[in-house]
Design an enzyme around this catalytic site. Sequence first.
Site, PDB file in Angstrom:
ATOM      1  N   PRO A   1      61.236 -38.946  -1.971  1.00 33.24           N
ATOM      2  CA  PRO A   1      59.903 -39.503  -1.816  1.00 33.24           C
ATOM      3  C   PRO A   1      58.950 -38.523  -1.145  1.00 33.24           C
ATOM      4  CG  PRO A   1      61.416 -40.488  -0.241  1.00 33.24           C
ATOM      5  CD  PRO A   1      62.242 -39.675  -1.184  1.00 33.24           C
ATOM      6  N   GLU A   2      57.740 -38.393  -1.708  1.00 29.94           N
ATOM      7  CA  GLU A   2      56.714 -37.564  -1.090  1.00 29.94           C
ATOM      8  C   GLU A   2      55.709 -38.468  -0.387  1.00 29.94           C
ATOM      9  OE1 GLU A   2      55.600 -33.827  -2.598  1.00 29.94           O
ATOM     10  OE2 GLU A   2      56.730 -34.084  -4.449  1.00 29.94           O
TER      11      GLU A   2
ATOM     12  N   LYS B   1      55.706 -37.484   6.273  1.00 29.29           N
ATOM     13  CA  LYS B   1      56.741 -38.343   5.705  1.00 29.29           C
ATOM     14  C   LYS B   1      57.497 -39.137   6.769  1.00 29.29           C
ATOM     15  CE  LYS B   1      57.304 -35.110   1.879  1.00 29.29           C
ATOM     16  NZ  LYS B   1      58.242 -34.273   1.094  1.00 29.29           N
TER      17      LYS B   1
ATOM     18  N   ARG C   1      62.310 -23.213  -5.107  1.00 35.64           N
ATOM     19  CA  ARG C   1      61.809 -24.357  -5.854  1.00 35.64           C
ATOM     20  C   ARG C   1      61.152 -23.847  -7.126  1.00 35.64           C
ATOM     21  NH1 ARG C   1      58.955 -27.908  -1.005  1.00 35.64           N
ATOM     22  NH2 ARG C   1      60.208 -27.085   0.685  1.00 35.64           N
TER      23      ARG C   1
END
Length: 317
Positions: free
Chosen positions: A2-3, A61, A305
């Site tokens: 989740p971002e 977050k 990434r």
Amino acid sequence: MPELPEVETVREGLDRHIVGRRIESAQVLRDYSVRRHEGGPLDFVDRLTGQTVSYVARRGKFLWLGLDGVDETLVGHLGMSGQLLVKALDGSAEDHKHLRVRLVLGPMSEAAMGERPSAEAPLVPVTLDFVDQRTFGYLAVCETEPTPDGLAAGLGSHEARIPTVVAHIARDLLDPAVASGTPGRKALVRLIKSKPTAIKRVLLDQTVVSGIGNIYADESLWRAAVHGERPANKLTGPAIDRLLDHAFDVMSEALVQGGTSFDALYVNVNGESGYFDRSLNAYGREGEPCRRCGAIIRRSEFMNRSSHFCPVCQRKR
């Protein structure tokens, strides 16, 4: 994983459903999920039982629940697969197989109900379940400390105090303290412009600005027509400010739609998945035409990434 928009969706849901409720009991089903709580599982349960949730806040977050009358908060980080699910305490739903921590909360207070007319069944007791398949997330009761700028600690908070474990995290772009035109935003632009490293690396640095993950960094850079490997100190102040505006817009739009859903494990407090992935312009579109100029979107390796960008709209110069 989740971002920020996904985590904000969870915060909003928790605010609607659990503020003003008293924690009647707490149960730790997996000790590792409270590993950051210094006193261990029994102390975790003891510190929470009998407390009333006064607000639900977020920075980046990190989520935390304010506890009425004490300088302590319940801090949560969802990690890779964590979920916070609210259910009516009526036995109608089976327990999730990856349930790690459960709180049982009583009816909502009259004051909280008055402020939350959309709350569903506010007089019905509920459970707040922390579900985590990959177990990277955690919950912990933490003390707070004053915010350096004297402003409310994060979105949803009315107090200028922040959990000590969150204090090292910078404010995120949904925080009113760094909204466009504020002193906080101007200071953030100056900080970013002082960095000689790649602008995408700066966007991902949680000590500079929090909550911009890889997906939203790529989307923001595409909208701003900025290559992610351009040095931040080579961009003008107005260009950085526009980039931050684009990042705010991207995350706000994702928030409306419930966030991205690349990880099927992400759900909001009612178990509903987000679907912002349908609206992405760069991330995950390698080999597809740019929606702005028609050039083919490319992918490159960046900080272990993937970066997705348009080689024409986002020239590295």
